[in-house]
Design a protein around this motif. Sequence first.
Motif, mmCIF file in Angstrom:
data_model
loop_
_atom_site.group_PDB
_atom_site.id
_atom_site.type_symbol
_atom_site.label_atom_id
_atom_site.label_comp_id
_atom_site.label_asym_id
_atom_site.label_seq_id
_atom_site.Cartn_x
_atom_site.Cartn_y
_atom_site.Cartn_z
ATOM 1 N N MET A 81 93.230 46.376 22.466
ATOM 2 C CA MET A 81 92.365 47.797 22.063
ATOM 3 C C MET A 81 90.979 47.928 22.765
ATOM 4 O O MET A 81 90.486 46.790 22.965
ATOM 5 N N GLU A 82 90.696 48.897 22.816
ATOM 6 C CA GLU A 82 89.356 49.392 23.409
ATOM 7 C C GLU A 82 88.285 48.838 22.429
ATOM 8 O O GLU A 82 88.359 48.538 21.284
ATOM 9 N N ALA A 83 87.195 48.005 22.833
ATOM 10 C CA ALA A 83 86.127 47.412 22.199
ATOM 11 C C ALA A 83 85.474 48.481 21.260
ATOM 12 O O ALA A 83 85.192 48.292 20.167
ATOM 13 N N ASN A 84 85.347 49.849 21.618
ATOM 14 C CA ASN A 84 84.702 50.748 20.787
ATOM 15 C C ASN A 84 85.619 51.048 19.669
ATOM 16 O O ASN A 84 85.062 51.456 18.681
ATOM 17 N N ASP A 85 87.001 51.201 19.949
ATOM 18 C CA ASP A 85 87.705 51.186 18.897
ATOM 19 C C ASP A 85 87.548 50.312 17.604
ATOM 20 O O ASP A 85 87.689 50.476 16.374
ATOM 21 N N ILE A 86 87.622 48.985 18.235
ATOM 22 C CA ILE A 86 87.276 47.786 17.230
ATOM 23 C C ILE A 86 86.116 48.047 16.526
ATOM 24 O O ILE A 86 86.051 47.906 15.396
ATOM 25 N N LYS A 87 84.977 48.512 17.000
ATOM 26 C CA LYS A 87 83.867 48.616 16.683
ATOM 27 C C LYS A 87 83.863 49.615 15.448
ATOM 28 O O LYS A 87 83.377 49.426 14.225
ATOM 29 N N MET A 88 84.496 50.890 15.733
ATOM 30 C CA MET A 88 84.624 51.891 14.572
ATOM 31 C C MET A 88 85.533 51.329 13.466
ATOM 32 O O MET A 88 85.363 51.546 12.427
ATOM 33 N N LEU A 89 86.668 50.706 13.872
ATOM 34 C CA LEU A 89 87.652 50.196 12.826
ATOM 35 C C LEU A 89 86.970 49.245 11.861
ATOM 36 O O LEU A 89 87.411 49.282 10.646
ATOM 37 N N LEU A 90 86.034 48.758 12.172
ATOM 38 C CA LEU A 90 85.525 47.376 11.384
ATOM 39 C C LEU A 90 83.918 47.726 11.207
ATOM 40 O O LEU A 90 83.132 46.771 10.902
ATOM 41 N N ALA A 91 83.597 49.002 11.423
ATOM 42 C CA ALA A 91 82.291 49.603 11.060
ATOM 43 C C ALA A 91 81.777 49.073 9.721
ATOM 44 O O ALA A 91 80.459 48.860 9.562
ATOM 45 N N ASP A 92 82.681 48.951 8.648
ATOM 46 C CA ASP A 92 82.156 48.878 7.334
ATOM 47 C C ASP A 92 82.540 47.655 6.691
ATOM 48 O O ASP A 92 82.679 47.357 5.395
ATOM 49 N N SER A 93 83.054 46.717 7.875
ATOM 50 C CA SER A 93 83.565 45.385 7.107
ATOM 51 C C SER A 93 82.839 44.249 6.766
ATOM 52 O O SER A 93 82.955 43.251 6.518
ATOM 53 N N GLY A 94 81.495 44.443 7.340
ATOM 54 C CA GLY A 94 80.482 43.501 7.170
ATOM 55 C C GLY A 94 80.505 42.365 8.232
ATOM 56 O O GLY A 94 79.443 41.511 8.333
ATOM 57 N N LEU A 95 81.382 42.609 9.304
ATOM 58 C CA LEU A 95 81.157 41.799 10.412
ATOM 59 C C LEU A 95 80.405 42.400 11.532
ATOM 60 O O LEU A 95 80.396 43.610 11.671
ATOM 61 N N ASP A 96 79.477 41.674 12.091
ATOM 62 C CA ASP A 96 78.705 42.006 13.269
ATOM 63 C C ASP A 96 79.620 42.143 14.601
ATOM 64 O O ASP A 96 79.462 41.091 15.291
ATOM 65 N N VAL A 97 80.270 43.231 14.803
ATOM 66 C CA VAL A 97 81.238 43.206 15.674
ATOM 67 C C VAL A 97 80.508 43.164 17.210
ATOM 68 O O VAL A 97 81.290 42.444 18.340
ATOM 69 N N ASN A 98 79.409 43.724 17.295
ATOM 70 C CA ASN A 98 78.777 43.631 18.742
ATOM 71 C C ASN A 98 78.404 42.287 19.256
ATOM 72 O O ASN A 98 78.884 41.924 20.353
ATOM 73 N N ILE A 99 77.883 41.468 18.100
ATOM 74 C CA ILE A 99 77.431 40.156 18.750
ATOM 75 C C ILE A 99 78.795 39.231 18.584
ATOM 76 O O ILE A 99 78.739 38.441 19.428
ATOM 77 N N GLY A 100 79.593 39.618 17.575
ATOM 78 C CA GLY A 100 80.811 38.829 17.607
ATOM 79 C C GLY A 100 81.432 38.705 18.687
ATOM 80 O O GLY A 100 82.126 37.858 19.125
#
Length: 898
Positions: A323-342
């Motif tokens: 999946m595209e990285a931006n989609d992952i970031k949006m799908l997990l935006a409220d997950s509490g995971l710091d997706v960018n640094i992760g």
Amino acid sequence: MTQDCRYSTQRNSREITTTHDSVTRKWSNEAHLIEDITNDVLGRLVSLTPSMEFADFAGIEDHIAKMSVLLQLESEEARMVGIWGPVGIGKTTIARALFGRISRHFQSSIFIDRTFISKTMEIFRTANPDDYNMKLRLQECFLSEVLNKKDIKIHHLGVVGERLRHKRVLVVLDDLSDQLVLDSLVGGTQWFGCGSRILVVTKDKHVLRAHGIDRIYEVGLPSDELALDMFCAYAFRENSQRDGFNELAFEVAKFAGNLPLALNVLGLYLRGRDKEDWLDMLPRLRKRPDGKILKALRVSYDGLGCKEDKALFRHIACLFNGMEANDIKMLLADSGLDVNIGLKNLIDNSLIHERGSCVHTHCLVQEMGKEIVRIQSNKPREREFLVDSKDVCDLFNGNSDSKKVIGISLNLEELYELLRIDKKAFRRLRNLRFLRIYKDSLDLHKQIRLHLPGGLDYLPPKLKLLCWDGFPLPRLPSSFRAEHLIVLRMRSSKLEKLWEEAESPTCPDDMEGVPDSVQMLNELYMNDCESLLTVLPTGINLESLYRLDLSGSSRFRSFPYISTSISFLILNQTDIKEVPWWIENFSRLVCLEMWECKRLNYISPNISKLKLLEKVDFSNCGALTDASWLDRPNAETHTKLPALSFINCFKLDQEALIQQSVFKYLILPGGKVPSHFTNQATGSSLVIRLLQSSLSKQLLGFRACLVVDANELKPITSSWIISCHLTGKDSSNSFGSYDCHLAIDLPRQMDNHLLIFDCCFPLNEDNDSLAELNYDPVDVEIKFTGDSRCEIKGCGVQLSEVCFSDKQLSNVCEADKSNMVTAEEFGKSSAEARRSRKRLRVTGKTIQESTDMRCSQTVKERWIETDSSLSSKLVKQNTQVLLTEAKQPDYKAVSVNR
């Protein structure tokens, strides 16, 4: 023998001589003394012989050649180099092979592995990680090994530098993931003498970066051919396949994902077994990889620094691979995971990698992640994700609620019996956020063993991802409000529409907002939905939607107007007849694909107002006759035309199209280069004679036309590269050589088509030799190299009368100094580099790279782009034109126009 080897031999001889008196006191029998000394000398001489232990290891020579470029053994500077890659890729094998080859060039050498570190630090297991005594102990053991002296004692941490700064040493630190250990043993290059080499092998790139090591060799997966050779070497003790095992060996290498560790384990596991045993074992191996492999791969996961990164990896392994990285970031935006640094941490630890704008993980690493989730609980409903068909079936057929399951991934091809889902099944999964019911096969119309006999009256309101191939109902549940839905993919479904019609406005300009139910929708895929007539009610404006794909929905007739924010609009193989006037409202549109829209006969001229548009594909639209919509009255003040594809569109006025202003590229039917391309030749190269008036320009710009036959291309999108080579010279002088790469998409089979594009090269920059020619002409040879499956039957060039403007240059296939590769970077040990030492090679950014870059930006960034940000700058200053030793062109093989 090299000077280093002579020094080492002399040093060894002195050591033997100086110890003669002491050893004579230990042996009463002189014969024993002589034998001992002889064995000692022979042992030392053997150490001077380069090791060929890994000479038969498939692919090792290529790795060593690439490493030698980074090591630069002839350089007298002390240098640190890293080897980075995932577990099982072969890093240690490369390091040991290299150590055996080059250790003879050093006064002292040491290979430190994880066992050495563990033994050294064993007594400090409970100590502070930064314990001073532990660092002293590390350095004592290190010096003892390097200097070949037992029980060295030190009292401060500066001793390593004091003892080794005048020695030429080779140090290999293998499988290192502890920054403190690295700092303690090899703090800096100043610790070691001239010519020393420190090689750090790790699966964590951050360890190298934090230590200031910027020369890094990233170990990649072997090619399919090489992987098969490696597997056969383990399975059959030879690189070649055995009769009767060829297809089986290829299959094993394939589901091993070409990973050397897996090839080794599986090869040894199957060695000596007959064909029947192979056939019996393969289903088990396909279903669940060997435990040794998964255990080894888990080391990287266990080494992650925080639980958030581990959770992110499990999401990717179970749901988001590819999946595209931006989609992952949006799908997990409220997950509490710091997706960018992760994501960066997972890349550094070799658990995932980026390909373009998408995130991928190796198939076996993915399986390792799934296994971690499986062992969370014996009860599937107690796990966070369900990824096995049996577990999903058990959950749907049971009566227990589940608050733990947040994601389901069901491969329909794993269903061996009919799965009936009760219409209330999803009421037991109220916390479900991600639902993937998919098919790997491209044949989406094949019978699907999943039924909803009672329909479906509920979908969880927290769903962010809903992907359901072959969805069997004409409507989604009316109660599904989809407040959080971001990605909706319903390929080959029976859907006729998504939601019921709302009261439609009379004009698209008078749009009303939609309910909160679909405001978050970012991507909508309705591929191959043959029953689809409408997507959403007319006049809806989904402000978050940037990608809509309706490809293959053959009954879809109306050009969709559901988002003025759309960036990618894919309408291939639909029944749309026209591109309407209000296309101008799609001001953020980047790509419009409408190939094989056989009833398309009108395109509004307003499409030319879309300044961000980069690609337009109307291939195989046989009813299309008019291209006047391309006309732009003042090309100098407008943005460039996009990449244009009109494959098999025979009714268009080609002359008008070719005379347009600068475009990325243009594909038209035709078997002959048009006459206004004044320089022509048969084949793929030609020579042009430039007079002094042309040589006075800074740039050489031209439009090229190729006659291309791509008859063997499969009917799927295929990208290939055209390279244009320019070498300016006369009979005695050589002035420069430039390469430029351009990516071209060929969506469908092409038989005799014209490929037209613009090129631009530096011509008269910092080149004194060219300036001294006075009025002598210069011959320029231009070569075109295409995809191996495409034949270039002829070529033509029309020189530009004026230089391109800055806006136009953003569109031109141009030389780019930022991508320059010199001979030094290829290394003196490479014969190819020696041949190319004085050759300047420059590569321009491709159309596809530009598109990928746009895809990888955030939604907000995508929409605030300006026209100027799309322009790439041509290198106009400080481009050194290096002399080349290229041969004189074969004038008999090309056409010379004078």
